[in-house]
Write an enzyme that holds these catalytic residues in place. Structure first.
Site, PDB file in Angstrom:
ATOM      1  N   TYR A  32      43.854  33.654  40.518  1.00  0.00           N
ATOM      2  CA  TYR A  32      42.709  32.621  39.768  1.00  0.00           C
ATOM      3  C   TYR A  32      41.376  33.800  39.654  1.00  0.00           C
ATOM      4  CZ  TYR A  32      40.350  32.681  44.340  1.00  0.00           C
ATOM      5  OH  TYR A  32      39.347  33.098  45.672  1.00  0.00           O
ATOM      6  N   ARG A  51      39.789  41.896  35.438  1.00  0.00           N
ATOM      7  CA  ARG A  51      40.454  41.483  36.633  1.00  0.00           C
ATOM      8  C   ARG A  51      41.684  40.635  37.071  1.00  0.00           C
ATOM      9  NH1 ARG A  51      36.724  39.713  41.519  1.00  0.00           N
ATOM     10  NH2 ARG A  51      36.890  37.724  40.512  1.00  0.00           N
ATOM     11  N   LYS A 151      43.612  38.845  43.518  1.00  0.00           N
ATOM     12  CA  LYS A 151      42.932  37.517  43.550  1.00  0.00           C
ATOM     13  C   LYS A 151      43.819  36.445  43.792  1.00  0.00           C
ATOM     14  CE  LYS A 151      38.555  35.309  42.028  1.00  0.00           C
ATOM     15  NZ  LYS A 151      37.798  35.141  43.790  1.00  0.00           N
ATOM     16  N   GLU A 183      35.095  42.134  54.237  1.00  0.00           N
ATOM     17  CA  GLU A 183      33.954  41.401  53.247  1.00  0.00           C
ATOM     18  C   GLU A 183      33.903  39.868  53.664  1.00  0.00           C
ATOM     19  OE1 GLU A 183      36.476  40.948  49.689  1.00  0.00           O
ATOM     20  OE2 GLU A 183      38.080  40.718  51.020  1.00  0.00           O
ATOM     21  N   LEU A 207      38.613  42.469  47.890  1.00  0.00           N
ATOM     22  CA  LEU A 207      38.704  42.132  46.412  1.00  0.00           C
ATOM     23  C   LEU A 207      37.452  42.971  45.907  1.00  0.00           C
ATOM     24  CD1 LEU A 207      39.800  40.121  44.229  1.00  0.00           C
ATOM     25  CD2 LEU A 207      37.869  38.827  44.699  1.00  0.00           C
TER      26      LEU A 207
HETATM   27  N1  PLP Z   1      35.804  39.034  47.960  1.00  0.00           N
HETATM   28  C1  PLP Z   1      36.520  37.810  48.312  1.00  0.00           C
HETATM   29  C2  PLP Z   1      37.552  37.546  49.372  1.00  0.00           C
HETATM   30  C3  PLP Z   1      36.453  36.633  47.241  1.00  0.00           C
HETATM   31  O1  PLP Z   1      37.015  35.569  47.384  1.00  0.00           O
HETATM   32  C4  PLP Z   1      35.280  36.770  46.118  1.00  0.00           C
HETATM   33  C5  PLP Z   1      35.209  35.628  45.301  1.00  0.00           C
HETATM   34  O2  PLP Z   1      35.833  34.661  45.360  1.00  0.00           O
HETATM   35  C6  PLP Z   1      34.347  38.010  46.285  1.00  0.00           C
HETATM   36  C7  PLP Z   1      34.831  38.895  47.171  1.00  0.00           C
HETATM   37  C8  PLP Z   1      33.431  37.948  45.210  1.00  0.00           C
HETATM   38  O3  PLP Z   1      34.203  38.337  44.066  1.00  0.00           O
HETATM   39  P1  PLP Z   1      33.186  38.005  42.459  1.00  0.00           P
HETATM   40  O4  PLP Z   1      32.127  38.614  42.443  1.00  0.00           O
HETATM   41  O5  PLP Z   1      34.089  38.456  41.493  1.00  0.00           O
HETATM   42  O6  PLP Z   1      33.441  36.482  42.673  1.00  0.00           O
END
Ligand code: PLP
Length: 287
Positions: A32, A51, A151, A183, A207
């Protein structure tokens, strides 16, 4: 009622459905993206689609439509649903064939992927009151699988993490592995020591946030010092400030980790400055 998109068709959300044999449903076999909308425009669309392509390639899922078509669908939904501030959610699964629950992947020639999009209106995304107070987080063990760079829709543990935070009276959780913060449950984690912004480098253990990439670029452009390295939970608790980034929270100050208040217990200057820069720059480049 708002409009959703399912495999080529725009329809009312209540009528938007996929098969019980869809592998997204049976096996979390899908990926997603969440793209934020500011001023009716998409923030960092190119980054999210890049991504998405990496996630699909890692899982051998065929991309069902082109990037241009995806842009058109995003814009159509934003327009139909009158989204000024909010998000577009996109999901692609490996699809599924009637009666099939094999672990082996089906033939993409006969079983096409499923493509679903919907929107959420979130007025006040940029003026989020939480950014004034900052958020409180707890630490939890990171027990997720080893390909966190993809993701996927396998979000049960992050959901449990948010519930653990909620029952502890906090807002979110940071996950910790071997003493180091990986994270947040749905965001990337940062600490600030003196003038230095510290965040974990991209790897299969986290991620790689689209917001993270943009924020680090803006920080460097503003002559702020950035160190991409792992940091421990103990370092985080002793830091001057901390914050998280994600597509829908932008830059969000963290004011407490477990029982420890950071700095003055209020949002720190680095996080506040980066939030302002990120929103200003995103508004300029949104499409
Ligand atoms: N890390 C995780 C586990 C996430 O689920 C997300 C976003 O959903 C992020 C980091 C941040 O990613 P982004 O800046 O692309 O939203």
């Amino acid at each position: 009622m708002h409009t959703a998109y399912v495999n080529g068709t725009y329809l009312p959300e209540a009528e938007a459905k996929v098969s019980i044999f869809d592998r997204g449903f049976l096996m979390a076999d899908g990926v997603y993206e969440v793209t934020s909308v500011l001023d009716g425009k998409l923030v960092d669309f190119d980054g999210h689609i890049a991504r998405l392509e990496r996630s699909l390639a890692a899982l051998d899922i065929v991309k069902p439509v082109t990037k241009d078509e995806l842009l058109q669908i995003h814009r159509e939904l934003v327009a139909r649903n009158g989204i000024d501030e909010g998000l577009v959610y996109l999901q692609i699964t490996r699809g599924g064939a009637p009666g099939d629950r094999d672990f082996a992947f089906p033939d993409p020639g006969t079983t096409p992927p499923t493509l679903v999009l919907f929107t959420q209106s979130k007025p006040g995304l940029a003026d989020n009151p939480a950014a004034q107070t900052g958020i409180r987080i707890i630490s939890i063990d990171d027990i997720r699988w080893g390909r966190r760079d993809i993701k996927t829709v396998q979000l049960l543990y992050p959901s449990m993490g948010k519930m653990m935070a909620k029952s502890a009276g906090a807002d979110d959780a940071w996950m910790v592995e071997d003493g180091y913060v990986t994270e947040g449950t749905s965001n990337n984690a940062y600490i600030v020591q003196g003038n230095q912004i510290i965040t974990r480098p991209p790897s299969s253990e986290i991620l790689s946030g689209i917001t993270r990439t943009a924020v680090l670029r803006f920080a460097e452009e503003a002559q702020m010092e950035v160190a991409e390295r792992k940091f421990t939970l103990e370092e985080a608790k002793a830091a001057d400030e901390a914050f998280v980034t994600s597509a829908t929270t932008f830059v969000m100050p963290v004011v407490q980790i477990d029982d420890v208040a950071l700095g003055a217990g209020t949002p720190g200057p680095v996080a506040q400055r980066l939030r302002k820069i990120y929103i200003e720059e995103s508004l300029k480049t949104a499409i």
